[in-house]
Design an enzyme around this catalytic site. Structure first.
Site, short mmCIF file in Angstrom:
data_model
loop_
_atom_site.label_atom_id
_atom_site.label_comp_id
_atom_site.label_asym_id
_atom_site.label_seq_id
_atom_site.Cartn_x
_atom_site.Cartn_y
_atom_site.Cartn_z
N TYR A 33 0.81 -1.30 0.04
CA TYR A 33 -0.08 -0.19 -0.07
C TYR A 33 0.78 1.18 -0.10
CZ TYR A 33 0.73 0.93 4.88
OH TYR A 33 1.71 1.14 6.23
N ARG A 52 7.97 4.31 -4.95
CA ARG A 52 8.12 3.33 -3.66
C ARG A 52 6.98 1.97 -3.94
NH1 ARG A 52 7.73 5.34 2.34
NH2 ARG A 52 5.66 5.42 1.76
N ARG A 100 -8.08 -20.22 -1.81
CA ARG A 100 -6.93 -20.05 -0.80
C ARG A 100 -6.02 -21.03 -0.63
NH1 ARG A 100 -5.22 -21.26 4.30
NH2 ARG A 100 -4.50 -19.64 5.53
N GLU A 179 11.76 2.59 14.31
CA GLU A 179 10.95 3.46 13.76
C GLU A 179 9.76 3.36 14.68
OE1 GLU A 179 9.69 2.84 9.82
OE2 GLU A 179 9.64 0.77 10.09
N LEU A 204 10.85 1.39 7.18
CA LEU A 204 10.36 1.87 5.91
C LEU A 204 11.10 3.35 5.65
CD1 LEU A 204 7.92 1.30 3.84
CD2 LEU A 204 6.73 3.11 4.87
N1 PDD Z 1 2.68 5.13 7.57
N2 PDD Z 1 7.19 3.75 8.88
C1 PDD Z 1 6.30 3.18 9.05
C2 PDD Z 1 6.19 1.80 9.83
C3 PDD Z 1 5.12 3.73 8.32
O1 PDD Z 1 3.95 2.90 8.34
C4 PDD Z 1 5.07 4.90 7.85
C5 PDD Z 1 3.95 5.55 7.16
C6 PDD Z 1 6.26 5.53 7.89
C7 PDD Z 1 6.54 7.34 7.28
O2 PDD Z 1 6.36 7.01 5.73
P1 PDD Z 1 5.66 8.37 4.91
O3 PDD Z 1 6.80 9.27 5.30
O4 PDD Z 1 6.30 7.58 3.49
O5 PDD Z 1 4.49 8.41 5.18
C8 PDD Z 1 7.26 5.26 8.62
C9 PDD Z 1 1.68 5.55 6.90
C10 PDD Z 1 1.30 7.21 6.90
C11 PDD Z 1 0.31 4.59 7.25
O6 PDD Z 1 0.56 3.26 7.09
O7 PDD Z 1 -0.58 5.26 7.57
#
Ligand code: PDD
Length: 295
Positions: A33, A52, A100, A179, A204
């Site tokens: 996603y 990405r 499945r 993170e 990520l």
């Molecule tokens: N989340 N790390 C994780 C585990 C994430 O799920 C996200 C983003 C980020 C930040 O990535 P970015 O700057 O590309 O949004 C870091 C999104 C917003 C979500 O799952 O809702």
């Protein structure tokens, strides 16, 4: 105005937007996603998000069901149909519907769905900051893939919410913060260095993170893509988190320990300000320009 979702070629009322019970995204989390931030009618960093997405799809050996031009078109159509000015576009691709069985189906047809969600920046939180807790990083070995397999993230975020915090920072076996459950983690060290975990397989590589690193370089700030420990975070001068929906959000407490003087610091404020300037510099989506949606 009804909210509209996109499901495999059709724009539907949000409440009627469904996929089949045997969709592999539903049964195996066999999908990826993206979340693209929308602010002042601007799509933030759309191309890096789509790059990405391609990378994530490649890691799953999954072909994109639409080409880049078509995805861009649908994204704009979603902004227009939902009169979305501030919020997020959510885009998910799964390996589609099949009986499945764990192995890939012989001839999969990927599913693609998109939703739009109105969400204003929380000005109070931006101004005063948020609290985070820490917990062990129990995720699989590839958090660099933006997979919908998010159970540890879900459980971690719930734990944070139950503790009255905004986010949970995940700590690896070496005591280093990787993170947040849905955001990247940053600190400013006592000697004024900006740190965030390097973009390896443990995190990520956030798009907001990348933009902010670019801004930090432009501002001549001292920064490094180096992991920091939980102890370092608690002793930091400043801390903050970044994501496409939270932007640059100050962190003022970690596990109940006050960061700095308990207020968002000058580094964080400056980065917030420059990130906002960056957003303002993005061309608003043409299809949207001039229209005013209900907030
Ligand atoms: N989340 N790390 C994780 C585990 C994430 O799920 C996200 C983003 C980020 C930040 O990535 P970015 O700057 O590309 O949004 C870091 C999104 C917003 C979500 O799952 O809702």
């Amino acid at each position: 105005m009804p909210r509209i979702a996109y499901v495999n070629g059709r724009y539907l009322p949000h409440d009627d937007a469904v996929v089949h019970v045997e969709d592999r995204g539903y049964q195996f989390a066999d999908g990826v996603y993206e979340v693209i931030g929308v602010r002042h009618g601007r799509l933030i960093d759309e191309e890096p998000h789509l790059d990405r997405l391609d990378r994530s799809l490649g890691e799953l050996k999954l072909a994109a069901p639409l080409n880049r031009a078509a995805i861009r078109h649908v994204t704009r159509e979603m902004l227009r149909r939902n009169l979305l000015r501030d919020g997020i576009i959510y885009l998910q691709v799964s390996r589609g519907v099949a009986p499945r069985d764990q192995q890939f189906p012989a001839d999969p047809t990927a599913s693609i769905v998109m939703t739009a969600r109105r969400k204003k920046v929380d000005a109070a939180k931006m101004r005063t900051g948020v609290r985070v807790i820490s917990l062990p990083d129990i995720r699989w070995g590839r958090p660099d893939i933006k997979s919908v397999s998010l159970l540890p993230n879900v459980l971690g975020k719930q734990q944070a919410v139950e503790a009255g915090a905004y986010e949970a920072w995940q700590v690896d076996r070496d005591g280093l913060i990787t993170e947040g459950t849905s955001s990247n983690a940053w600190i400013v060290t006592p000697d004024g260095r900006l740190l965030t975990h390097r973009a390896d397989r443990a995190i990520l590589n956030g798009i907001t993170r990348r933009t902010l690193l670019r801004i930090a370089a432009e501002l001549d700030l001292e920064f490094a893509e180096d992991a920091f420990s939980l102890d370092q975070a608690k002793a930091a001068r400043e801390a903050f988190l970044t994501s496409s929906s939270s932007f640059v959000l100050p962190v003022i407490q970690i596990d109940g320990i006050t960061v700095g003087d308990g207020n968002p610091g000058p580094f964080t404020r400056r980065l917030q300000e420059w990130y906002e300037r960056y957003i303002q510099s993005i061309q608003p989506v043409r299809e949207y320009a001039g229209r005013v949606g209900p907030d």
